[in-house]
Motif scaffolding. Structure first.
Motif, PDB file in Angstrom:
ATOM      1  N   GLN A  49       6.493 -39.315   8.812  1.00  0.00           N
ATOM      2  CA  GLN A  49       6.513 -38.905   7.421  1.00  0.00           C
ATOM      3  C   GLN A  49       7.963 -38.842   6.931  1.00  0.00           C
ATOM      4  OE1 GLN A  49       3.241 -37.254   6.419  1.00  0.00           O
ATOM      5  NE2 GLN A  49       3.796 -37.930   4.398  1.00  0.00           N
ATOM      6  N   TYR A  50       8.211 -39.484   5.799  1.00  0.00           N
ATOM      7  CA  TYR A  50       9.506 -39.363   5.139  1.00  0.00           C
ATOM      8  C   TYR A  50       9.337 -38.459   3.924  1.00  0.00           C
ATOM      9  CZ  TYR A  50      11.159 -43.399   7.835  1.00  0.00           C
ATOM     10  OH  TYR A  50      11.515 -44.252   8.840  1.00  0.00           O
ATOM     11  N   CYS A  51      10.269 -37.572   3.720  1.00  0.00           N
ATOM     12  CA  CYS A  51      10.236 -36.673   2.582  1.00  0.00           C
ATOM     13  C   CYS A  51      11.387 -37.025   1.656  1.00  0.00           C
ATOM     14  CB  CYS A  51      10.338 -35.220   3.049  1.00  0.00           C
ATOM     15  SG  CYS A  51      10.073 -34.035   1.733  1.00  0.00           S
ATOM     16  N   TYR A  52      11.071 -37.495   0.454  1.00  0.00           N
ATOM     17  CA  TYR A  52      12.086 -37.928  -0.489  1.00  0.00           C
ATOM     18  C   TYR A  52      12.474 -36.836  -1.476  1.00  0.00           C
ATOM     19  CZ  TYR A  52      10.639 -42.503   1.238  1.00  0.00           C
ATOM     20  OH  TYR A  52      10.328 -43.572   2.035  1.00  0.00           O
ATOM     21  N   LEU A  53      11.580 -35.872  -1.682  1.00  0.00           N
ATOM     22  CA  LEU A  53      11.849 -34.797  -2.624  1.00  0.00           C
ATOM     23  C   LEU A  53      11.120 -33.557  -2.149  1.00  0.00           C
ATOM     24  CD1 LEU A  53      12.988 -33.894  -5.445  1.00  0.00           C
ATOM     25  CD2 LEU A  53      10.758 -34.529  -6.390  1.00  0.00           C
ATOM     26  N   ASN A  54      11.778 -32.420  -2.223  1.00  0.00           N
ATOM     27  CA  ASN A  54      11.182 -31.180  -1.763  1.00  0.00           C
ATOM     28  C   ASN A  54      11.807 -30.027  -2.540  1.00  0.00           C
ATOM     29  OD1 ASN A  54       9.697 -29.394  -0.268  1.00  0.00           O
ATOM     30  ND2 ASN A  54      10.247 -30.281   1.705  1.00  0.00           N
ATOM     31  N   LEU A  55      11.102 -29.540  -3.544  1.00  0.00           N
ATOM     32  CA  LEU A  55      11.652 -28.510  -4.422  1.00  0.00           C
ATOM     33  C   LEU A  55      10.718 -27.308  -4.471  1.00  0.00           C
ATOM     34  CD1 LEU A  55      12.743 -30.655  -7.515  1.00  0.00           C
ATOM     35  CD2 LEU A  55      14.158 -29.956  -5.580  1.00  0.00           C
ATOM     36  N   LYS A  56      11.334 -26.146  -4.576  1.00  0.00           N
ATOM     37  CA  LYS A  56      10.594 -24.915  -4.804  1.00  0.00           C
ATOM     38  C   LYS A  56      11.295 -24.170  -5.933  1.00  0.00           C
ATOM     39  CE  LYS A  56       8.412 -21.092  -2.346  1.00  0.00           C
ATOM     40  NZ  LYS A  56       8.250 -20.431  -1.017  1.00  0.00           N
ATOM     41  N   ALA A  57      10.585 -23.982  -7.038  1.00  0.00           N
ATOM     42  CA  ALA A  57      11.154 -23.379  -8.242  1.00  0.00           C
ATOM     43  C   ALA A  57      12.434 -24.098  -8.656  1.00  0.00           C
ATOM     44  CB  ALA A  57      11.427 -21.893  -8.024  1.00  0.00           C
TER      45      ALA A  57
ATOM     46  N   PRO B 200      13.395 -25.204 -14.186  1.00  0.00           N
ATOM     47  CA  PRO B 200      12.252 -25.495 -13.311  1.00  0.00           C
ATOM     48  C   PRO B 200      10.985 -25.865 -14.063  1.00  0.00           C
ATOM     49  CG  PRO B 200      12.653 -23.141 -13.403  1.00  0.00           C
ATOM     50  CD  PRO B 200      13.796 -23.797 -14.126  1.00  0.00           C
ATOM     51  N   ARG B 201      11.025 -25.817 -15.387  1.00  0.00           N
ATOM     52  CA  ARG B 201       9.873 -26.270 -16.166  1.00  0.00           C
ATOM     53  C   ARG B 201       9.883 -27.783 -16.341  1.00  0.00           C
ATOM     54  NH1 ARG B 201      10.886 -22.370 -21.113  1.00  0.00           N
ATOM     55  NH2 ARG B 201      12.998 -22.936 -20.445  1.00  0.00           N
ATOM     56  N   ARG B 202      10.967 -28.417 -15.938  1.00  0.00           N
ATOM     57  CA  ARG B 202      11.055 -29.872 -15.897  1.00  0.00           C
ATOM     58  C   ARG B 202      10.792 -30.335 -14.472  1.00  0.00           C
ATOM     59  NH1 ARG B 202      10.663 -32.747 -20.265  1.00  0.00           N
ATOM     60  NH2 ARG B 202      11.820 -34.413 -19.224  1.00  0.00           N
ATOM     61  N   LEU B 203      10.074 -31.439 -14.309  1.00  0.00           N
ATOM     62  CA  LEU B 203       9.766 -31.947 -12.973  1.00  0.00           C
ATOM     63  C   LEU B 203      10.990 -32.594 -12.335  1.00  0.00           C
ATOM     64  CD1 LEU B 203       6.227 -33.553 -13.372  1.00  0.00           C
ATOM     65  CD2 LEU B 203       6.839 -31.198 -12.810  1.00  0.00           C
TER      66      LEU B 203
ATOM     67  N   THR C 238       8.146 -14.146 -16.169  1.00  0.00           N
ATOM     68  CA  THR C 238       8.041 -13.920 -17.611  1.00  0.00           C
ATOM     69  C   THR C 238       6.756 -14.504 -18.196  1.00  0.00           C
ATOM     70  OG1 THR C 238       9.270 -15.946 -18.141  1.00  0.00           O
ATOM     71  CG2 THR C 238      10.551 -13.921 -17.795  1.00  0.00           C
ATOM     72  N   ARG C 239       5.822 -14.915 -17.314  1.00  0.00           N
ATOM     73  CA  ARG C 239       4.531 -15.473 -17.713  1.00  0.00           C
ATOM     74  C   ARG C 239       4.670 -16.817 -18.404  1.00  0.00           C
ATOM     75  NH1 ARG C 239       0.845 -13.462 -14.821  1.00  0.00           N
ATOM     76  NH2 ARG C 239      -0.763 -13.991 -16.372  1.00  0.00           N
ATOM     77  N   ARG C 240       5.680 -17.581 -17.997  1.00  0.00           N
ATOM     78  CA  ARG C 240       5.859 -18.936 -18.519  1.00  0.00           C
ATOM     79  C   ARG C 240       5.569 -19.915 -17.391  1.00  0.00           C
ATOM     80  NH1 ARG C 240      11.444 -19.154 -21.852  1.00  0.00           N
ATOM     81  NH2 ARG C 240      10.462 -21.064 -22.617  1.00  0.00           N
ATOM     82  N   SER C 241       4.854 -20.983 -17.706  1.00  0.00           N
ATOM     83  CA  SER C 241       4.477 -21.952 -16.678  1.00  0.00           C
ATOM     84  C   SER C 241       5.677 -22.768 -16.230  1.00  0.00           C
ATOM     85  CB  SER C 241       3.374 -22.875 -17.199  1.00  0.00           C
ATOM     86  OG  SER C 241       3.742 -23.460 -18.429  1.00  0.00           O
ATOM     87  N   TYR C 242       5.721 -23.070 -14.930  1.00  0.00           N
ATOM     88  CA  TYR C 242       6.816 -23.843 -14.360  1.00  0.00           C
ATOM     89  C   TYR C 242       6.327 -24.560 -13.109  1.00  0.00           C
ATOM     90  CZ  TYR C 242       7.524 -20.437 -10.540  1.00  0.00           C
ATOM     91  OH  TYR C 242       7.370 -19.637  -9.423  1.00  0.00           O
ATOM     92  N   ALA C 243       7.147 -25.499 -12.609  1.00  0.00           N
ATOM     93  CA  ALA C 243       6.811 -26.231 -11.387  1.00  0.00           C
ATOM     94  C   ALA C 243       7.160 -25.357 -10.185  1.00  0.00           C
ATOM     95  CB  ALA C 243       7.568 -27.548 -11.342  1.00  0.00           C
TER      96      ALA C 243
END
Length: 422
Positions: free
Chosen positions: A133-141, A187-190, A113-118
């Protein structure tokens, strides 16, 4: 106190792809120093680099879409580098208080919708010898996984610990049973803003506090001349309009520290021997500067921009709980040129102090300020042939380092266009 070792920004205004310091995939590079200054001519991208830190902090506090519009940025399309179609990318590599090397990656793009998001977001920790390597957070959309609890199970074994892109981070498989699936409502919030508020994600919470503690200075002398409502406040805000409240707090809670500030100000601004606050009948604060040569005090409304700025900066450095990272754009504005070397030394003394002072990052175009710095502390920003910014450390030129070692001031070399020309 945690320290930023490296920072990378891509597709943000004039910063098509700029890296300062050490990242997870460049362990041989030298990290940022406690005191760092970026210099360059007008229009090369100094303000963009300063705002990159502010934009990241705004994304945490307000959300991605709001951050794109805040502070006159004009939205995603206005801040994405001209001619670029990819996402805006950030990488923060910092040394945590526990000694681990933490990397945070964030990609911001437009949705359908042309809105910015993480678009993508990850938080990882690198351990010596740079292959665990430790991964504590891993998000997609807004969808993915997060570690809960203090322990992380078995680490991920990567090739030399290199993070080639966030797409690779997305392909990590979680070991053990402590990874929990999460989905953000917006998803617009981190993820670090949402999950970092929960006790079951301590590593994410630590990073959230680190970013949230950044002090991005937008100090305005006119704001500092305001008469706020009475009431002590611990910390100076970004615009400085609570200067009187902080004075009231320091007078009451830390009188010795406050007296030390007064002594230092008096040494730099002749005649001033006392600064205090007076409460008006409607419970507002008036900042008073007492001059030895006059019976009546001068008020903040009568003081010069430079006097207010020096006082505010010294007050900031004496914060009993200093921010981990202080970022100031052009601190020299309004200051007498002979004060600049002194101010730079005050910044460095705070940043390198044994009491764990703030890491300080400034942009400047004043050679007198740069005269007080070492080549390893200075980064030279220039404009490339394609119109985008390029950056290098002054100490990367052995001739520059040798000339400074022989006593030539670094600011003088810059004033003669020697640094820009090389």
């Amino acid at each position: 106190m945690a320290k930023i070792e490296g920072f990378r920004v891509k597709n943000f205004r004039a910063l098509k792809d700029v890296t300062i310091g050490k990242l997870s995939n460049s362990q041989q590079a030298r990290p940022l120093t406690p005191m760092t200054a970026v210099i360059g001519k007008d229009g090369v991208g100094k303000s963009s680099l300063f705002d990159a830190f502010g934009f990241l902090a705004d994304c945490l506090r307000q959300g991605v879409e709001e951050a794109c519009d805040a502070r006159g940025r004009g939205g995603f399309e206005r801040i994405r580098s001209q001619g670029q179609a990819g996402p805006i990318e950030f990488e923060v590599h910092y040394q945590g208080e526990d000694g681990g090397a933490i990397t945070y990656l964030l990609f911001i793009d437009l949705d359908a919708t042309r809105r910015s998001y993480a678009y993508q977001e990850a938080l990882l920790q690198l351990f010596v010898p740079f292959e665990w390597q430790y991964c504590y957070l891993n998000l997609k959309a807004g969808k993915g996984f997060a570690w809960s609890g203090e322990k992380t199970g078995e680490p991920f074994v990567l090739d030399a610990g290199v993070i080639e892109s966030l797409e690779r981070a997305w392909s990590f498989e979680f070991n053990g049973g402590q990874a929990e699936e999460v989905e953000l409502e917006d998803p617009r919030r981190l993820g670090i803003a949402t999950l970092g508020a929960l006790k079951q994600h301590p590593h994410i919470a630590d990073f959230r506090r680190f970013i949230d503690g950044w002090y991005l200075s937008h100090f305005a002398p006119d704001a500092a001349r305001a008469m706020p409502l009475a009431g002590p406040q611990k910390h100076l805000n970004s615009h400085g309009d609570n200067l009187g409240n902080v004075v009231q707090f320091m007078e009451r809670e830390h009188p010795k520290r406050f007296q030390a500030i007064l002594d230092r100000v008096a040494g730099k601004i002749p005649g001033i021997d006392r600064i205090d606050c007076m409460k008006t009948i409607d419970d507002r604060l008036v900042l008073r500067f007492n001059d030895k040569g006059f019976t009546d005090p001068f008020y903040a409304q009568q003081m010069s921009d430079g006097t207010l700025k020096v006082f505010a900066y010294l007050l900031l450095l004496e914060d009993p709980s200093p921010p981990p990272f202080i970022c100031i754009e052009e601190p020299e504005n309004g200051l007498y040129h002979k004060l600049l070397e002194t101010l730079a030394r005050e910044f460095r003394q705070h940043a390198t102090g044994t009491k764990g002072g703030s890491q300080i990052f400034v942009t400047t175009h004043q050679p007198y300020f740069v005269d007080a710095l070492e080549p390893d502390e200075v980064w030279v920003l220039t404009k490339g042939a394609d119109g985008f910014a390029t950056i290098r450390r002054a100490s990367e030129d052995p001739i520059v380092s040798a000339m400074v070692a022989e006593g030539l001031p670094l600011g003088g070399l810059w004033y003669s266009d020697y640094l820009d020309a090389r």
